[in-house]
Write a protein that holds these residues in place. Structure first.
Motif, PDB file in Angstrom:
ATOM      1  N   LEU A   3       0.834  -1.204   0.000  1.00 44.18           N
ATOM      2  CA  LEU A   3       0.000   0.000   0.000  1.00 44.18           C
ATOM      3  C   LEU A   3       0.870   1.256   0.000  1.00 44.18           C
ATOM      4  CD1 LEU A   3      -2.744   1.355   0.120  1.00 44.18           C
ATOM      5  CD2 LEU A   3      -2.709   1.036   2.600  1.00 44.18           C
ATOM      6  N   GLY A   4       1.941   1.262   0.780  1.00 37.10           N
ATOM      7  CA  GLY A   4       2.847   2.411   0.809  1.00 37.10           C
ATOM      8  C   GLY A   4       3.460   2.702  -0.544  1.00 37.10           C
ATOM      9  N   LEU A   5       3.881   1.661  -1.244  1.00 34.63           N
ATOM     10  CA  LEU A   5       4.451   1.846  -2.578  1.00 34.63           C
ATOM     11  C   LEU A   5       3.416   2.353  -3.566  1.00 34.63           C
ATOM     12  CD1 LEU A   5       6.698  -1.338  -2.768  1.00 34.63           C
ATOM     13  CD2 LEU A   5       7.470   1.038  -2.624  1.00 34.63           C
ATOM     14  N   GLU A   6       2.182   1.867  -3.422  1.00 34.80           N
ATOM     15  CA  GLU A   6       1.101   2.326  -4.300  1.00 34.80           C
ATOM     16  C   GLU A   6       0.810   3.806  -4.071  1.00 34.80           C
ATOM     17  OE1 GLU A   6      -3.604   1.397  -4.693  1.00 34.80           O
ATOM     18  OE2 GLU A   6      -2.274  -0.328  -4.470  1.00 34.80           O
ATOM     19  N   ILE A   7       0.749   4.214  -2.815  1.00 34.46           N
ATOM     20  CA  ILE A   7       0.498   5.626  -2.479  1.00 34.46           C
ATOM     21  C   ILE A   7       1.631   6.506  -3.003  1.00 34.46           C
ATOM     22  CG2 ILE A   7       0.369   7.256  -0.539  1.00 34.46           C
ATOM     23  CD1 ILE A   7      -1.183   4.976   0.948  1.00 34.46           C
ATOM     24  N   ALA A   8       2.870   6.060  -2.830  1.00 35.60           N
ATOM     25  CA  ALA A   8       4.029   6.843  -3.261  1.00 35.60           C
ATOM     26  C   ALA A   8       4.175   6.889  -4.780  1.00 35.60           C
ATOM     27  CB  ALA A   8       5.302   6.275  -2.633  1.00 35.60           C
ATOM     28  N   SER A   9       3.492   6.022  -5.498  1.00 35.16           N
ATOM     29  CA  SER A   9       3.603   6.022  -6.957  1.00 35.16           C
ATOM     30  C   SER A   9       2.720   7.094  -7.602  1.00 35.16           C
ATOM     31  CB  SER A   9       3.219   4.647  -7.513  1.00 35.16           C
ATOM     32  OG  SER A   9       1.821   4.420  -7.403  1.00 35.16           O
ATOM     33  N   ARG A  10       1.880   7.744  -6.811  1.00 38.39           N
ATOM     34  CA  ARG A  10       0.966   8.764  -7.339  1.00 38.39           C
ATOM     35  C   ARG A  10       1.474  10.165  -6.988  1.00 38.39           C
ATOM     36  NH1 ARG A  10      -3.499   5.344  -4.789  1.00 38.39           N
ATOM     37  NH2 ARG A  10      -3.923   3.835  -6.431  1.00 38.39           N
ATOM     38  N   PRO A  11       1.928  10.924  -7.972  1.00 38.61           N
ATOM     39  CA  PRO A  11       2.463  12.267  -7.704  1.00 38.61           C
ATOM     40  C   PRO A  11       1.483  13.183  -6.979  1.00 38.61           C
ATOM     41  CG  PRO A  11       2.879  11.631  -9.982  1.00 38.61           C
ATOM     42  CD  PRO A  11       1.992  10.573  -9.393  1.00 38.61           C
ATOM     43  N   GLU A  12       0.189  12.993  -7.191  1.00 35.84           N
ATOM     44  CA  GLU A  12      -0.803  13.865  -6.538  1.00 35.84           C
ATOM     45  C   GLU A  12      -0.851  13.650  -5.028  1.00 35.84           C
ATOM     46  OE1 GLU A  12      -3.192  10.294  -8.157  1.00 35.84           O
ATOM     47  OE2 GLU A  12      -1.515  11.504  -8.846  1.00 35.84           O
ATOM     48  N   ASN A  13      -0.273  12.569  -4.513  1.00 38.87           N
ATOM     49  CA  ASN A  13      -0.249  12.309  -3.076  1.00 38.87           C
ATOM     50  C   ASN A  13       0.945  12.955  -2.371  1.00 38.87           C
ATOM     51  OD1 ASN A  13      -2.586  10.756  -3.205  1.00 38.87           O
ATOM     52  ND2 ASN A  13      -1.468   8.849  -3.494  1.00 38.87           N
ATOM     53  N   LEU A  14       1.870  13.541  -3.120  1.00 42.76           N
ATOM     54  CA  LEU A  14       3.056  14.165  -2.529  1.00 42.76           C
ATOM     55  C   LEU A  14       2.651  15.384  -1.715  1.00 42.76           C
ATOM     56  CD1 LEU A  14       6.197  14.202  -2.390  1.00 42.76           C
ATOM     57  CD2 LEU A  14       6.121  15.775  -4.334  1.00 42.76           C
ATOM     58  N   ILE A  15       3.064  15.404  -0.419  1.00 45.71           N
ATOM     59  CA  ILE A  15       2.719  16.549   0.428  1.00 45.71           C
ATOM     60  C   ILE A  15       3.944  17.353   0.849  1.00 45.71           C
ATOM     61  CG2 ILE A  15       0.605  15.496   1.288  1.00 45.71           C
ATOM     62  CD1 ILE A  15       2.184  15.018   3.955  1.00 45.71           C
ATOM     63  N   GLY A  16       5.162  16.812   0.651  1.00 46.30           N
ATOM     64  CA  GLY A  16       6.341  17.571   1.032  1.00 46.30           C
ATOM     65  C   GLY A  16       7.624  16.811   0.780  1.00 46.30           C
ATOM     66  N   THR A  17       8.742  17.570   0.839  1.00 45.82           N
ATOM     67  CA  THR A  17      10.061  16.976   0.618  1.00 45.82           C
ATOM     68  C   THR A  17      11.057  17.464   1.676  1.00 45.82           C
ATOM     69  OG1 THR A  17      10.593  18.738  -0.941  1.00 45.82           O
ATOM     70  CG2 THR A  17       9.733  16.677  -1.878  1.00 45.82           C
ATOM     71  N   PRO A  18      10.777  17.182   2.956  1.00 46.26           N
ATOM     72  CA  PRO A  18      11.700  17.646   4.004  1.00 46.26           C
ATOM     73  C   PRO A  18      13.017  16.859   3.976  1.00 46.26           C
ATOM     74  CG  PRO A  18      10.021  16.240   4.957  1.00 46.26           C
ATOM     75  CD  PRO A  18       9.661  16.438   3.499  1.00 46.26           C
TER      76      PRO A  18
END
Length: 55
Positions: A3-18
């Motif tokens: 599930l984590g990999l699936e979520i991370a594969s969608r650019p629209e789910n990106l919330i930040g790059t700390p």
């Protein structure tokens, strides 16, 4: 992890790059409860962690 990999594969789910990491979040139904799942990729793009948060 899947599930984590699936979520991370969608650019629209990106919330930040700390600190060079990439943080993704998505609302997901687990059982009868809606939760927020956060997936974090490290600086080289490997899955670092997956967290399930209650809203």
């Amino acid at each position: 992890m899947k599930l984590g990999l699936e979520i991370a594969s969608r650019p629209e789910n990106l919330i930040g790059t700390p600190g060079g990491r990439q943080v993704f979040e998505q609302n997901v139904m687990i059982g009868n409860q809606q939760v927020i799942v956060r997936a974090v990729l490290n600086q080289i793009g490997n899955l670092r962690s997956v967290h399930i948060k209650n809203e």
